[in-house]
Design an enzyme around this catalytic site. Structure first.
Site, PDB file in Angstrom:
ATOM      1  N   GLN A 274       0.817  -1.225   0.000  1.00 38.87           N
ATOM      2  CA  GLN A 274       0.000   0.000   0.000  1.00 38.87           C
ATOM      3  C   GLN A 274       0.848   1.272   0.000  1.00 38.87           C
ATOM      4  OE1 GLN A 274      -3.247  -0.137   2.827  1.00 38.87           O
ATOM      5  NE2 GLN A 274      -3.593  -2.288   2.351  1.00 38.87           N
ATOM      6  N   THR A 332       4.062  -0.631  10.975  1.00 38.05           N
ATOM      7  CA  THR A 332       3.309   0.626  10.843  1.00 38.05           C
ATOM      8  C   THR A 332       2.667   0.724   9.464  1.00 38.05           C
ATOM      9  OG1 THR A 332       4.997   1.632  12.221  1.00 38.05           O
ATOM     10  CG2 THR A 332       3.531   3.144  11.048  1.00 38.05           C
ATOM     11  N   HIS A 333       1.449   1.182   9.440  1.00 44.94           N
ATOM     12  CA  HIS A 333       0.728   1.441   8.193  1.00 44.94           C
ATOM     13  C   HIS A 333       0.721   2.938   7.930  1.00 44.94           C
ATOM     14  CE1 HIS A 333      -2.333   1.260   5.083  1.00 44.94           C
ATOM     15  NE2 HIS A 333      -2.916   2.273   5.702  1.00 44.94           N
ATOM     16  N   PRO A 334       1.004   3.407   6.767  1.00 43.35           N
ATOM     17  CA  PRO A 334       1.460   2.685   5.588  1.00 43.35           C
ATOM     18  C   PRO A 334       2.965   2.863   5.416  1.00 43.35           C
ATOM     19  CG  PRO A 334       0.593   4.840   4.942  1.00 43.35           C
ATOM     20  CD  PRO A 334       0.668   4.821   6.440  1.00 43.35           C
ATOM     21  N   GLU A 338       5.498  -2.941   5.685  1.00 43.41           N
ATOM     22  CA  GLU A 338       4.259  -3.737   5.647  1.00 43.41           C
ATOM     23  C   GLU A 338       4.289  -4.766   4.512  1.00 43.41           C
ATOM     24  OE1 GLU A 338       0.034  -1.826   6.736  1.00 43.41           O
ATOM     25  OE2 GLU A 338       1.212  -0.682   5.312  1.00 43.41           O
TER      26      GLU A 338
END
Ligand SMILES: Cc1cc2nc3c(=O)[nH]c(=O)nc-3n(C[C@H](O)[C@H](O)[C@H](O)COP(=O)(O)OP(=O)(O)OC[C@H]3O[C@@H](n4cnc5c(N)ncnc54)[C@H](O)[C@@H]3O)c2cc1C
Length: 354
Positions: A274, A332-334, A338
């Protein structure tokens, strides 16, 4: 400041840049003389005075049409940079793929990138002869596969390998032995054939990266302080700093196949990460080889921030972590990290080599 050569064991004579010479004798001698760009043995090439990376980095003009001999990391980084500055760029690569040490899927991805940038690439090709002078205009006769063609260009960059700087060092006078390619013979503690003489970095045949030269020095220093470090089995990470980057550590897939090492292959397109979407940089993919004990054997990423992903994979490999530790981590996003969750979400159960 000057150029040293052995005149007897542990003794060098330095031709000083300021003029004159000086004789120096050490209880211990450390050789770290590096390599220089090889000028391939092609008729007319030396007279054409091709650039190496040294001259290319000092250019104060834009080459009209730059021919780069060599499709390795130096050649490709310059190819993309000079093309983006506005030069027409042609890469001539001897092998059947770019970046010969990489897996074919990665090399193909780099070829596609180069072509999308408007760079002309000839694979399975070699320069047969050259006339003219780089900088003012050259004509090259080039073999591409089974045919020949003429190329007119303004400049040539030689990026086709390295030559160790041991030829002017008179190593035999210091009882320092070389291998058949001119690199200094060392053991895994970087000791040469001469007592109390060490060699480090590229001249010792170590992988050609700044961090490996530095690690060589750290190994020698640690051992002088009573430690017991060797070069054996160390991980060699590296990154090709094109845009996007290609980063690798550990086993290549082709290497695993050749050595019969069992592995499972995890592969993920960057478009499934993402963060790559938030960066609008979806080109590329990530791949990892998983060993029989679930540890990561090798990791390669081609895409945005690949070099930062590399450090995470390398840390897991140093720690001997199973791939599931990264799969199950709450990154952690984004962030690009990931991507490891997607990469390792469902690797095939079957091993590719038994
Ligand atoms: C274009 C290019 C890009 C690169 N990019 C990267 C990168 O992004 N990341 C990376 O990790 N690596 C990169 N490298 C590789 C990295 O630069 C080398 O691996 C590293 O510099 C090797 O260190 P070294 O100490 O072995 O040799 P060097 O850094 O070459 O140092 C050797 C020194 O010894 C001197 N010398 C030679 N002979 C004598 C003598 N007889 N007497 C006295 N002095 C002598 C030389 O002049 C030189 O200053 C790149 C290399 C090139 C060419």
């Amino acid at each position: 400041m000057g150029e040293a050569r052995f005149i007897e064991p542990k003794t060098v004579e330095v031709k000083l840049n300021a003029g004159g010479t000086r004789r120096l004798r050490g209880d211990r001698v450390f050789l770290d003389v590096g390599t220089r760009a090889t000028i391939p043995n092609v008729p007319g090439l030396p007279a054409a005075a091709p650039m190496t990376h040294v001259e290319a980095l000092n250019l104060d003009r834009l080459p009209d049409h730059l021919v780069i001999m060599g499709g390795g990391y130096v050649g490709l980084e310059f190819a993309q940079a000079m093309r983006r500055f506005g030069s027409r760029v042609t890469v001539i690569q001897h092998g059947k793929q770019l970046l010969e040490q990489e897996d074919p899927d990665m090399a193909d991805a780099l070829l596609e990138l180069m072509k999308d940038e408007g760079i002309e690439v000839f694979l399975d090709a070699e320069v047969l002869n050259v006339t003219g002078r780089s900088g003012t205009g050259v004509e090259l006769q080039v073999r591409v596969g089974a045919s020949e063609r003429a190329l007119h260009a303004s400049d040539i960059l030689a990026a086709a390998g390295r030559t160790p700087n041991t030829d002017r060092l008179d190593p035999a006078n210091g009882n320092v032995r070389l291998d058949s390619h001119g690199y200094i013979r060392v053991n895994d503690r970087l000791q040469t054939s001469a007592p109390d003489v060490w060699a480090m970095g590229e001249c010792a045949g170590s992988p050609k990266f700044t961090h490996i030269g530095e690690d060589d020095c750290n190994i020698v220093l640690a051992n002088l302080a009573g430690g017991n470090r060797t070069t054996r089995g160390r991980l060699i990470p590296y990154c090709l700093f094109t845009d996007p980057e290609l980063a690798h550590v550990g086993l290549h897939e082709a290497e695993a196949k050749a050595k019969g090492v069992p592995y499972r292959l995890a592969k993920l397109p960057m478009s499934r990460v993402q963060r790559a979407h938030t960066l609008s940089q979806m080109r590329g993919f990530i791949k990892a080889l998983i060993g029989a004990d679930d540890r990561i054997l090798g990791f390669t990423a081609f895409g945005a921030e690949a070099s930062e992903l590399l450090g995470i994979a390398q840390t897991a490999m140093i720690g001997g972590m199973p791939y599931t530790a990264l799969r199950d981590a709450a990154f952690t996003h984004p962030t690009m990290a990931e991507g490891f969750k997607g990469l390792f979400a469902s690797p095939p159960a079957a091993r590719l080599v038994q």
